[in-house]
Design an enzyme around this catalytic site. Structure first.
Site, PDB file in Angstrom:
ATOM      1  N   ARG A   1       0.888  -1.175   0.000  1.00 32.27           N
ATOM      2  CA  ARG A   1       0.000   0.000   0.000  1.00 32.27           C
ATOM      3  C   ARG A   1       0.919   1.217   0.000  1.00 32.27           C
ATOM      4  O   ARG A   1       1.602   1.491   0.986  1.00 32.27           O
ATOM      5  CB  ARG A   1      -0.896  -0.026   1.236  1.00 32.27           C
ATOM      6  CG  ARG A   1      -1.963   1.071   1.269  1.00 32.27           C
ATOM      7  CD  ARG A   1      -2.864   0.859   2.481  1.00 32.27           C
ATOM      8  NE  ARG A   1      -3.767   1.973   2.688  1.00 32.27           N
ATOM      9  CZ  ARG A   1      -5.006   2.035   2.221  1.00 32.27           C
ATOM     10  NH1 ARG A   1      -5.479   1.044   1.500  1.00 32.27           N
ATOM     11  NH2 ARG A   1      -5.763   3.086   2.486  1.00 32.27           N
TER      12      ARG A   1
ATOM     13  N   HIS B   1      -7.012   1.270  -6.919  1.00 30.26           N
ATOM     14  CA  HIS B   1      -7.335   0.567  -5.672  1.00 30.26           C
ATOM     15  C   HIS B   1      -8.133  -0.698  -6.025  1.00 30.26           C
ATOM     16  O   HIS B   1      -9.314  -0.819  -5.705  1.00 30.26           O
ATOM     17  CB  HIS B   1      -8.152   1.486  -4.766  1.00 30.26           C
ATOM     18  CG  HIS B   1      -8.214   1.037  -3.340  1.00 30.26           C
ATOM     19  ND1 HIS B   1      -7.625  -0.124  -2.890  1.00 30.26           N
ATOM     20  CD2 HIS B   1      -8.821   1.591  -2.246  1.00 30.26           C
ATOM     21  CE1 HIS B   1      -7.842  -0.257  -1.592  1.00 30.26           C
ATOM     22  NE2 HIS B   1      -8.567   0.763  -1.181  1.00 30.26           N
TER      23      HIS B   1
ATOM     24  N   GLN C   1     -10.253  -2.890  -3.373  1.00 23.65           N
ATOM     25  CA  GLN C   1     -11.546  -2.338  -2.975  1.00 23.65           C
ATOM     26  C   GLN C   1     -12.603  -2.646  -4.035  1.00 23.65           C
ATOM     27  O   GLN C   1     -13.761  -2.907  -3.719  1.00 23.65           O
ATOM     28  CB  GLN C   1     -11.452  -0.838  -2.756  1.00 23.65           C
ATOM     29  CG  GLN C   1     -12.752  -0.195  -2.285  1.00 23.65           C
ATOM     30  CD  GLN C   1     -13.191  -0.694  -0.925  1.00 23.65           C
ATOM     31  OE1 GLN C   1     -12.414  -0.658   0.037  1.00 23.65           O
ATOM     32  NE2 GLN C   1     -14.427  -1.174  -0.813  1.00 23.65           N
TER      33      GLN C   1
ATOM     34  N   ASP D   1     -16.118   8.730  -2.568  1.00 24.86           N
ATOM     35  CA  ASP D   1     -14.935   8.589  -1.726  1.00 24.86           C
ATOM     36  C   ASP D   1     -14.675   9.953  -1.091  1.00 24.86           C
ATOM     37  O   ASP D   1     -15.261  10.961  -1.494  1.00 24.86           O
ATOM     38  CB  ASP D   1     -13.743   8.147  -2.581  1.00 24.86           C
ATOM     39  CG  ASP D   1     -12.561   7.657  -1.757  1.00 24.86           C
ATOM     40  OD1 ASP D   1     -12.671   7.595  -0.509  1.00 24.86           O
ATOM     41  OD2 ASP D   1     -11.518   7.324  -2.355  1.00 24.86           O
TER      42      ASP D   1
ATOM     43  N   CYS E   1     -15.949   3.459   0.134  1.00 24.94           N
ATOM     44  CA  CYS E   1     -14.872   2.555   0.528  1.00 24.94           C
ATOM     45  C   CYS E   1     -14.403   2.774   1.968  1.00 24.94           C
ATOM     46  O   CYS E   1     -13.690   1.935   2.512  1.00 24.94           O
ATOM     47  CB  CYS E   1     -13.702   2.664  -0.446  1.00 24.94           C
ATOM     48  SG  CYS E   1     -12.958   4.304  -0.541  1.00 24.94           S
TER      49      CYS E   1
ATOM     50  N   ARG F   1     -14.096  -6.936   1.982  1.00 32.44           N
ATOM     51  CA  ARG F   1     -12.651  -6.859   1.741  1.00 32.44           C
ATOM     52  C   ARG F   1     -11.988  -8.156   2.208  1.00 32.44           C
ATOM     53  O   ARG F   1     -11.081  -8.670   1.546  1.00 32.44           O
ATOM     54  CB  ARG F   1     -12.040  -5.663   2.491  1.00 32.44           C
ATOM     55  CG  ARG F   1     -12.372  -4.291   1.933  1.00 32.44           C
ATOM     56  CD  ARG F   1     -11.687  -4.021   0.595  1.00 32.44           C
ATOM     57  NE  ARG F   1     -10.236  -4.098   0.682  1.00 32.44           N
ATOM     58  CZ  ARG F   1      -9.448  -3.094   1.075  1.00 32.44           C
ATOM     59  NH1 ARG F   1      -9.968  -1.921   1.415  1.00 32.44           N
ATOM     60  NH2 ARG F   1      -8.132  -3.244   1.108  1.00 32.44           N
TER      61      ARG F   1
END
Length: 304
Positions: free
Chosen positions: A104, A131, A134, A219, A259, A287
């Site tokens: 990450r 991403h 996600q 987001d 998310c 997830r």
């Protein structure tokens, strides 16, 4: 067989993506029934975090434990990566001691260089550009609640960021229409939009994106690394909130997702976040299951 990485959704074929989502749903059912899914005893997942996260760390660490393996948490403070060691050198060392690596980080180039020098599968757990993990959870959540995304319309509301760009990948792979509502200056990458063709349309008014949509997604307005821009971003994105008024323009059974973490009252209304029927919390939980399916897929590919 060539080593497989997961740096963007497009590292899977459309068929593999759909199979992985179905496997995630199976693993979720097995987990709820407390059935064991131990397949990889003594396997080690290296987790490299240059950006912090709640859901990413817990889901990968718990997921690897469920599969019978172990996960090692490595922050930039704990490794030589944070002290200037070349990415290529770190990749060679870490991949010699771990069976799979999750990263990450910031620039997407970092994970590409790491993967190019790794002897084990590498997973993108977030970069500034994409991403994909996600997206696996989001797709799983939609499929569980509404079935296939093929032919559906999805509205992205807000900054054309890494999440938005992974949605562009998903729109092409799963054959749905993505309406991106963002102000000028916040568009997703032009090359991705151009390559997506008719699957993606950019509009400036969220109303145009929401109307007729089956899913609305958003987001935060300021992500990690954008803290100094927060006030300016808040000003420019102030009309790009998913709320009940916007949802009323969508199809009657439309879902909405985020998310997380969310800023109630900014990109999404508190009313929607606190609605008892929201799927946002299922999205977060997924997830775990989607990434278990991904870990299983990549480890089995590595052994083939």
């Amino acid at each position: 067989m060539a080593l497989r990485h997961f740096l963007t959704l497009t590292d899977l074929s459309p068929a593999e993506l759909e199979q992985l989502i179905q496997r995630a749903i199976e693993l979720k059912a097995e987990h709820k029934a407390r059935k064991t899914s131990i397949q990889f005893p003594n396997y080690v997942l290296g987790m490299v975090f240059e950006k912090s996260s709640t859901r990413t760390r817990i889901s990968f660490e718990a997921g690897m434990a469920h599969l019978g393996g172990h996960a090692i948490f490595l922050s930039s403070r704990d490794t030589q990566l944070g002290r200037g060691e070349p990415i290529e050198d770190s990749a060679k060392v870490i991949s010699s001691m771990c069976d799979i690596v999750m990263i990450r980080t910031f620039e997407h180039d970092i994970i590409e260089r790491f993967a190019a020098n790794s002897r084990v599968p590498v997973i993108n757990a977030l970069t500034d550009d994409y991403h994909p993990c996600q997206l696996l959870a989001d797709i799983q959540t939609f499929v569980e609640n509404r079935g296939s995304m093929k032919g559906k319309q999805v509205a992205w509301v807000g900054d054309g960021n890494n999440m938005c760009q992974s949605y562009i990948n998903a729109a092409v792979m799963l054959d749905f229409k993505l309406m991106v509502a963002c102000p000028e200056g916040f568009d997703p990458r032009a090359d991705l939009v151009a390559a997506a063709g008719d699957h993606v349309e950019i509009v400036r008014d969220p109303v145009d994106a929401a109307r007729g949509s089956d899913l609305l997604v958003t987001d935060v307005w300021a992500s990690m690394g954008q803290e100094e821009e927060k006030a300016e971003r808040r000003r420019k994105l102030a009309g790009y909130q998913i709320n009940r008024t916007l949802m009323d323009l969508a199809n009657p059974d439309a879902l909405y997702m985020h998310c997380l973490p969310a800023k109630r009252g900014e990109e999404i209304s508190a009313e929607l976040m606190d609605d008892p029927n929201t799927v946002i919390w299922d999205e977060a939980e997924n997830r775990l299951h989607a990434q278990k399916a991904l870990l299983e897929f990549l480890l089995k590919q590595a052994e083939a």
